[in-house]
Design an enzyme around this catalytic site. Structure first.
Site, PDB file in Angstrom:
ATOM      1  NE  ARG A  11      -4.883   0.431  -0.835  1.00 44.89           N
ATOM      2  CZ  ARG A  11      -5.765   0.478   0.160  1.00 44.89           C
ATOM      3  NH1 ARG A  11      -5.773   1.513   0.976  1.00 44.89           N
ATOM      4  NH2 ARG A  11      -6.630  -0.492   0.353  1.00 44.89           N
ATOM      5  CB  CYS A  58      -8.321  -1.971  -9.109  1.00 50.78           C
ATOM      6  SG  CYS A  58      -8.155  -2.950  -7.601  1.00 50.78           S
ATOM      7  CD1 TRP A  75      -3.987  -9.874   0.596  1.00 52.96           C
ATOM      8  CD2 TRP A  75      -5.633  -8.439   0.174  1.00 52.96           C
ATOM      9  NE1 TRP A  75      -3.919  -9.563  -0.735  1.00 52.96           N
ATOM     10  CE2 TRP A  75      -4.914  -8.684  -1.028  1.00 52.96           C
ATOM     11  CE3 TRP A  75      -6.710  -7.560   0.142  1.00 52.96           C
ATOM     12  CZ2 TRP A  75      -5.251  -8.076  -2.236  1.00 52.96           C
ATOM     13  CZ3 TRP A  75      -7.042  -6.956  -1.064  1.00 52.96           C
ATOM     14  CH2 TRP A  75      -6.314  -7.205  -2.235  1.00 52.96           C
ATOM     15  NE  ARG A 117      -1.799   5.217   8.757  1.00 55.30           N
ATOM     16  CZ  ARG A 117      -3.010   5.579   8.374  1.00 55.30           C
ATOM     17  NH1 ARG A 117      -3.415   5.312   7.144  1.00 55.30           N
ATOM     18  NH2 ARG A 117      -3.829   6.200   9.200  1.00 55.30           N
ATOM     19  CG  HIS A 141      -3.227   0.955  -8.886  1.00 56.93           C
ATOM     20  ND1 HIS A 141      -3.698  -0.024  -9.737  1.00 56.93           N
ATOM     21  CD2 HIS A 141      -3.523   0.544  -7.633  1.00 56.93           C
ATOM     22  CE1 HIS A 141      -4.240  -0.990  -9.012  1.00 56.93           C
ATOM     23  NE2 HIS A 141      -4.153  -0.672  -7.748  1.00 56.93           N
ATOM     24  CD  GLU A 148     -16.790  -1.872  -1.942  1.00 56.20           C
ATOM     25  OE1 GLU A 148     -15.713  -1.735  -1.336  1.00 56.20           O
ATOM     26  OE2 GLU A 148     -16.931  -2.645  -2.906  1.00 56.20           O
TER      27      GLU A 148
END
Length: 764
Positions: A526, A737, A572, A16, A705, A495
Site C-alpha cells: 500500500r 478500518c 498525512w 510503484r 488488512h 466513498e
C-alpha cells in the site's frame, strides 16, 4: 573531502513498480522468479542513482518485499509457530508474506502478525512476535546476496540492519505484558547477539568495511535497564570484524547521550533536523578516531534545504572533526517520494520549492562539496540557485490568505463546547432508534478497477461531469442497498468518489498542491500520495455535502457523513515548514467545522470525523506530549462543536495504542469512537480497567488488512471480552478500518458474519 552516505532509499520504485510486481505475484499473475527479477532491477536502479550523487557507499538491506523489520525478523528465524516453519529450513518468501498479510500463493492462511506505526511516521512495520526462550538463527540469505549483487555492479556497499535493542523494543509477546519497554525481553539478548555477530562476520568475509546498525530507540525515554543493555550488547559486538555506525533518528539523544557516546562503535549518526541543538555536545563527546554522521538533510519532508544554514551549523563540527564529519539525510528516505523529475504537472514555481529523495541526495552531494571547498567549480552557482528558490518561496503571494489570517485571529472565541454526553446520547437515540450493539462500517467500501477507471476518465476529461456524477450515484445506491440487505444499522455511502481519505479533501481545500507520482510506502504494497500543504488552508465550497445528502435520500436508515479530521490531514500531508504545525492544524479545523455544519443542515445527522493519526502525532518524548495533545484535542473540538446535541459525532482511530493518552481521547468528546483492536486481541481495552471511558465505543472485531474472512464465534468472543470492561449498552460492532483495499466477495462474507455476530450478542 567530505564523506556523504544515505541511511536508506525508497524501495517502491518511481512508478510503484514494486507494488505492482508484489500484487501480481499474490494474485498468481507473476511467478516468484518474475518478482525476484523486478527486485533486482529496482535495487540496481536505486544503487546507480545514489552512486551518481557522489555517495561513498550505497546502502544495502534497505530493500524489502513488505517491510524491512519483517525482512530482518525472518532472517533471524523468528517465525511464530502458527506459520508452520520447518525447523532448520530457510524461511520462504511466502512465509514472509503470510506473516505480513495472513496469506500468500502457498502455505495455509493464518492470522497475520500485528502491524503498527514506525515511531511517529506514517509507515507501518510488522511487529516481531517474541516468546521466552526464543531461538534465533540465520534463516534467510537476502542480505548477503544483495551485498554481492551490489558489489557485482561495481558499488561500494554499507549494509543497513536493525539494531538488536531496537528490534527487541519493537517486539511483543504474550509473556511480555509490560509492552515495548518490558525489560524481560532483554533476556533474549543472550541468544540474539550471537546471530548478530555471525551476520557481521559473514559481511566482513564479503569485503564489507562499514555496517549501519539502526538504533532509533536511543531518541526515546529509555528505562535504565535498556541503557545498561546497550552497553553490554555492544560490548559483545565490539570484536566484530567490521566498523559499526550506530544510526539514531527521529529525535535527539538527550538523556541517552552518555549511553550513545559510550558505545564501542566506530561512528554515530544523529538527526540534526529534529534535534539540531545536539550537534555540539555529540561532536565534543566523540572519542579520537570516531566518526560523526550528521543527519542534515530532512528525510521526512519535501522542501528544499537551506544549505547556507546547514553549512553554518556544520562549520564548528567540521573544524573540530575534519573528515570524521560525515553528511547524510536525517533518516531513511523511505518517507519521501522517489524523484521530483517525474512531476511534470506541477507548476514551475511550486516545483522549485521541493526536493524528493533523488534531489535530497543531490543536495547532500552539493553540501559535501561546499563543506570541503566552497571555491570548488560549480559550488557557488549551485548554492546561489538554491538560495534564490528559497527566497522566492518566502516572498510568494500564494502562501498567505488574509481572510484566513483574520479568522485565525478570532478562532479563540469560537465555542468548543457541546451539551453533556448523557443529554446528547438520549436525544440521539430518540432520533436514530438504534438497537443494542448497533452495527456500522468505518466508511469506505471496495474500490474496484471500474471505480478507479471512472475517476481516472473523469479527471482526464474523457468522461463528462454529468456522466461521472450519474455513475458515482449508481455506485452509492448499490452500496446503500447492499448494506440494507445484510442488515447494517448505520450506513455509509462507500466513498467511491475518493481516491484517498486525505488527498480527496486536499483537492478541495485552498493551500494544497498534489503530485502525480509522489508516492510513499504506508504498509506492504500500500502506497499513499500525501498532499502538499504549502499555504494557508481554506474551504472555498462544500466538499462532501452533495454525495452524503444523496445517500441519505435513498434510505430511512441513518447514513454517516464522512470527513477526515484536522490532525490526520496534517499528519498525512507534507506540511509547510514556515509556521508551527499547530497553526496549520487550526486552519484545517476551521475549514472542517464549516463542512460539519453544512452536513447537518443538509439532513445528515451522523457525522464521522476520522482521526486515525492522532497518536502518531505524539512527540516521542513524554515530556512533550501534553502540549501536543492540548492543541490536537482543541482542533478536533473546534471542528465538531458547531452542531446540535442530537447530531451524532463519530470518530475513528486505527493502529492507535493510546492506552496512555485515554484521558485526551475522552476529552475529544466524540459521541462514538471506533478503534482498531482485533489484531491486538482487544489489547487497547486494558485502558478501561483504570479509566471509565464516558462515551460509546466500537472496538473493531475483524482485521480488514487481511483478506481472511473472520469467524462469527471469534467476533462474538471479542465483543464479549469488550463487554467485560465496558457497559454493553455503549458498545458498537464494526470492522477495524475502512474496506477500500478489500475485494467484494470477502467484504460481503465478513460483513454478513459481523451482522450475525451482533444479532447473537443481542440474543444473549
Amino acid at each position: 573531502m567530505t564523506i556523504t552516505h544515505n541511511l536508506g532509499f525508497p524501495r517502491i520504485g518511481a512508478q510503484r513498480e514494486l507494488k505492482r510486481a508484489v500484487e501480481a505475484y499474490w494474485s498468481g499473475k507473476k511467478t516468484a522468479a518474475d518478482l525476484e527479477e523486478t527486485g533486482r532491477e529496482l535495487r540496481a536502479a536505486h544503487w546507480q542513482r545514489q552512486a551518481a550523487s557522489g555517495l561513498q557507499w550505497v546502502p544495502v538491506g534497505d530493500f524489502a518485499w513488505y517491510d524491512h523489520i519483517l525482512e530482518w525478523t525472518t532472517l533471524l528465524g523468528a517465525v511464530p509457530a502458527r506459520f508452520g516453519q520447518p525447523e532448520g529450513q530457510p524461511v520462504s518468501l511466502d512465509t514472509l508474506f503470510r506473516m505480513g498479510r495472513g496469506r500468500a500463493p502457498s502455505g495455509t492462511p493464518t492470522a497475520a502478525c500485528e502491524m503498527t506505526k514506525w515511531f511517529d511516521t506514517n509507515y507501518h512495520y510488522i511487529v516481531p512476535e517474541l516468546v521466552p526462550g526464543q531461538t534465533f538463527r540465520i534463516a534467510r540469505e537476502y542480505l548477503f546476496e544483495q551485498v554481492q549483487e551490489a558489489q557485482a555492479l561495481g558499488h561500494q556497499v554499507k549494509p543497513v540492519i536493525p539494531g538488536p535493542l531496537t528490534w527487541l523494543w519493537q517486539g511483543k509477546g504474550d509473556a511480555y505484558a509490560g509492552g515495548a519497554s518490558d525489560a524481560a525481553k532483554l533476556q533474549l539478548l543472550d541468544t540474539l547477539l550471537p546471530v548478530y555477530a555471525e551476520v557481521l562476520a559473514r559481511l566482513a568475509r564479503l569485503g564489507v568495511e562499514w555496517v549501519q546498525i539502526d538504533e532509533p530507540i536511543l531518541v526515546l525515554d529509555l528505562p535504565q535497564a535498556w541503557r545498561d543493555a546497550f552497553r553490554t550488547a555492544y560490548a559483545r559486538l565490539a570484536d566484530a570484524p567490521v566498523k559499526l555506525l550506530v544510526a539514531t533518528y527521529f529525535g535527539g539523544l538527550n538523556d541517552n547521550l552518555a549511553t550513545a557516546l559510550a558505545l564501542p562503535v566506530a561512528g554515530l549518526h544523529v538527526d540534526l533536523i529534529r534535534a539540531p541543538g545536539q550537534l555540539q555536545d555529540v561532536a565534543a563527546g566523540l572519542r579520537p578516531g570516531q566518526v560523526l554522521s550528521a543527519g542534515i538533510i530532512d528525510g521526512r519532508n519535501i522542501w528544499r534545504t537551506d544549505l547556507d544554514a546547514a553549512l553554518a551549523a556544520l562549520a564548528p563540527a567540521r573544524q573540530l572533526l575534519g573528515e570524521r564529519l560525515w553528511l547524510a539525510p536525517s533518516c531513511s528516505l523511505l518517507h519521501v517520494p522517489v524523484d521530483l523529475a517525474n512531476e511534470t504537472d506541477l507548476d514551475a514555481e511550486l516545483r522549485s520549492w521541493l526536493s524528493f529523495a533523488a534531489q535530497k541526495l543531490d543536495e547532500l552531494g552539493l553540501l559535501g562539496r561546499a563543506l570541503a571547498d566552497a571555491r570548488a567549480p560549480g559550488v557557488d552557482e549551485a548554492l546561489a540557485a538554491q538560495r534564490a528558490a528559497l527566497r522566492a518561496r518566502r516572498q510568494s503571494a500564494r502562501i498567505h490568505n488574509p481572510a484566513v489570517g483574520r479568522r485565525m485571529a478570532e478562532s479563540n472565541a469560537v465555542t468548543r463546547e457541546r451539551a453533556p454526553f448523557a443529554e446528547r446520547i438520549a436525544r440521539q437515540q430518540q432520533l436514530l432508534k438504534l438497537p443494542a450493539f448497533p452495527t456500522t462500517t468505518i466508511g469506505s467500501f471496495p474500490q474496484t478497477a471500474e471505480i478507479r477507471a471512472l475517476r481516472r476518465d473523469w479527471k482526464s476529461g474523457a468522461l463528462s461531469d454529468s456522466a461521472y456524477e450519474a455513475a458515482i450515484r449508481k455506485e452509492i445506491e448499490s452500496v446503500i442497498r447492499f448494506q440494507e440487505k445484510i442488515g447494517l444499522d448505520v450506513l455509509v455511502h462507500g466513498e467511491p468518489e475518493r481516491n484517498d481519505m486525505v488527498e480527496y479533501f486536499g483537492e478541495l481545500l485552498a493551500g494544497f498542491a498534489f503530485t502525480r507520482n509522489g508516492w510513499v510506502q504506508s504498509y506492504g504494497s500500500r502506497c499513499v500520495k500525501p498532499p502538499i500543504i504549502f499555504g494557508d488552508v481554506a474551504r472555498p465550497a462544500p466538499m462532501t455535502v452533495g454525495w452524503s445528502s444523496y445517500a441519505q435520500s435513498l434510505t430511512d436508515k441513518p447514513v454517516k457523513g464522512m470527513l477526515t479530521g484536522p490532525v490526520t490531514i496534517l499528519q498525512w500531508s507534507f506540511v509547510r515548514d514556515d509556521q508551527p504545525r499547530e497553526q496549520t492544524c487550526r486552519q484545517l479545523a476551521l475549514a472542517l467545522r464549516d463542512e460539519v455544519v453544512d452536513l447537518e443542515q443538509a439532513g445528515v445527522r451522523v457525522i464521522q470525523i476520522d482521526e486515525p493519526a492522532i497518536r502518531e502525532g505524539l512527540p516521542l518524548r513524554r515530556a512533550d506530549w501534553q502540549a501536543y495533545l492540548d492543541w490536537a484535542v482543541d482542533c478536533f473540538r473546534l471542528s465538531t462543536a458547531g452542531v446540535a446535541a442530537d447530531t451524532q459525532i463519530h470518530t475513528h482511530m486505527c493502529y492507535s495504542e493510546f492506552n496512555d493518552i485515554i484521558e485526551s481521547i475522552a476529552a475529544m468528546d466524540a459521541d462514538v469512537i471506533t478503534i482498531e483492536t482485533s489484531r491486538s486481541n482487544m489489547e487497547l481495552l486494558k485502558a478501561f480497567e483504570d479509566f471509565r471511558y464516558p462515551n460509546d465505543i466500537g472496538p473493531g472485531v475483524y482485521d480488514i488488512h487481511s483478506p481472511n474472512v473472520p469467524d462469527v464465534d471469534w467476533m462474538v468472543g471479542l465483543m464479549r471480552k469488550a463487554a467485560g470492561r465496558l457497559p454493553s449498552e455503549r458498545l458498537w460492532v464494526n470492522p477495524d478500518c475502512g474496506l477500500k483495499t478489500r475485494a467484494w466477495p470477502e467484504t460481503e462474507a465478513a460483513l454478513v458474519g459481523m451482522v450475525e455476530a451482533a444479532r447473537a450478542l443481542r440474543a444473549g
